[in-house]
Design an enzyme around this catalytic site. Structure first.
Site, PDB file in Angstrom:
ATOM      1  N   SER A  15       0.814  -1.214   0.000  1.00 25.03           N
ATOM      2  CA  SER A  15       0.000   0.000   0.000  1.00 25.03           C
ATOM      3  C   SER A  15       0.849   1.266   0.000  1.00 25.03           C
ATOM      4  CB  SER A  15      -0.916   0.013   1.226  1.00 25.03           C
ATOM      5  OG  SER A  15      -0.140   0.027   2.415  1.00 25.03           O
ATOM      6  N   ALA A  41      14.886  -4.330  10.779  1.00 25.57           N
ATOM      7  CA  ALA A  41      14.199  -5.238   9.852  1.00 25.57           C
ATOM      8  C   ALA A  41      13.868  -6.554  10.552  1.00 25.57           C
ATOM      9  CB  ALA A  41      15.073  -5.495   8.634  1.00 25.57           C
ATOM     10  N   HIS A  57      13.881  -2.420  -0.536  1.00 32.77           N
ATOM     11  CA  HIS A  57      13.929  -1.564   0.656  1.00 32.77           C
ATOM     12  C   HIS A  57      15.355  -1.110   0.935  1.00 32.77           C
ATOM     13  CE1 HIS A  57       9.790  -1.692   2.065  1.00 32.77           C
ATOM     14  NE2 HIS A  57       9.756  -2.994   1.798  1.00 32.77           N
ATOM     15  N   SER A  60      16.283   1.619  -1.522  1.00 31.11           N
ATOM     16  CA  SER A  60      15.597   2.858  -1.174  1.00 31.11           C
ATOM     17  C   SER A  60      16.357   3.599  -0.074  1.00 31.11           C
ATOM     18  CB  SER A  60      14.164   2.553  -0.718  1.00 31.11           C
ATOM     19  OG  SER A  60      13.553   3.703  -0.199  1.00 31.11           O
ATOM     20  N   ARG A  61      16.786   2.883   0.937  1.00 34.84           N
ATOM     21  CA  ARG A  61      17.517   3.522   2.040  1.00 34.84           C
ATOM     22  C   ARG A  61      18.906   3.978   1.597  1.00 34.84           C
ATOM     23  NH1 ARG A  61      15.315  -0.916   4.471  1.00 34.84           N
ATOM     24  NH2 ARG A  61      17.342  -1.916   4.756  1.00 34.84           N
ATOM     25  N   GLU A  72      19.108  -6.702  11.147  1.00 33.32           N
ATOM     26  CA  GLU A  72      18.046  -7.686  10.958  1.00 33.32           C
ATOM     27  C   GLU A  72      17.823  -8.437  12.264  1.00 33.32           C
ATOM     28  OE1 GLU A  72      19.088 -10.037   7.540  1.00 33.32           O
ATOM     29  OE2 GLU A  72      19.125  -8.270   6.244  1.00 33.32           O
TER      30      GLU A  72
END
Length: 190
Positions: A15, A41, A57, A60-61, A72
């Site tokens: 979303s 994460a 992801h 993107s970071r 993680e």
């Protein structure tokens, strides 16, 4: 010890909630000089699709103007505390995968006591993280509205994630529902 404010962000699968959460963290960092960004994460790369999502992801970071640190922690997120400090904005992504890891990591039956223990442990971990960071952003999925086959496992999962959502929203300073990339503030003010 004062606890960090909580921002709760939920929405359906894909979303735009993680993107919104990252933007929220970056905006908090921009308006509070000296703060750091930490991505906590909880997902595990158990299949090819999840590996691709995790890589997206990460990219993107990496492209962020403000640098991110990450770790993680599929379980026991309080073990992440030595990696940040009271100047760190922690983004926990995501509550639903963390719950999955906690509920199904042991060969426990899904008794009421086991569900209660998992709930209390997760909320305790969240409160511990709050005592050691500047702000905590929690991302989760809305899985309660999707038609799922009825089984003991599904019912136990839905019951526990519903309780976690309600408790986190009660403790949150701001809560958002993200639909089709549009964040809707459900609690708090800007």
């Amino acid at each position: 010890m004062e606890k960090a404010p909580v921002y709760f962000i939920t929405g359906g699968v894909r979303s735009g909630k993680s993107t919104f959460a990252e933007k929220t963290a970056q905006e908090l960092a921009r308006t509070n000089s000296g703060t750091l960004l930490y991505y906590l994460a909880c997902g595990r790369a158990q299949d090819e699709e999840m590996q691709k999502r995790i890589e997206l992801h990460r990219q993107s970071r990496q492209n962020s103007v403000i640098p991110w640190q990450s770790g993680e922690f599929p379980r026991n997120i309080d073990n992440s505390i030595p990696l940040y400090n009271k100047q760190t904005i922690v983004l926990l992504d995501c509550l639903t995968t963390w719950l999955d890891n906690e509920l199904f990591s042991l060969d426990s039956e899904l008794s009421e006591q086991h569900l209660q223990n998992v709930f209390e442990e997760m909320m305790g971990n969240i409160e511990t993280v709050r005592m050691h960071c500047f702000s905590l952003i929690v991302v989760s999925n809305e899985v309660l509205h999707e038609p799922l086959p009825s089984s003991e496992i599904v019912q136990a999962y839905q019951k526990t994630i519903g309780r976690l959502h309600q408790e986190l929203v009660a403790r949150s300073n701001q809560a958002y529902l993200v639909e089709s990339g549009i964040p809707l503030m459900m609690k708090g003010s800007k």
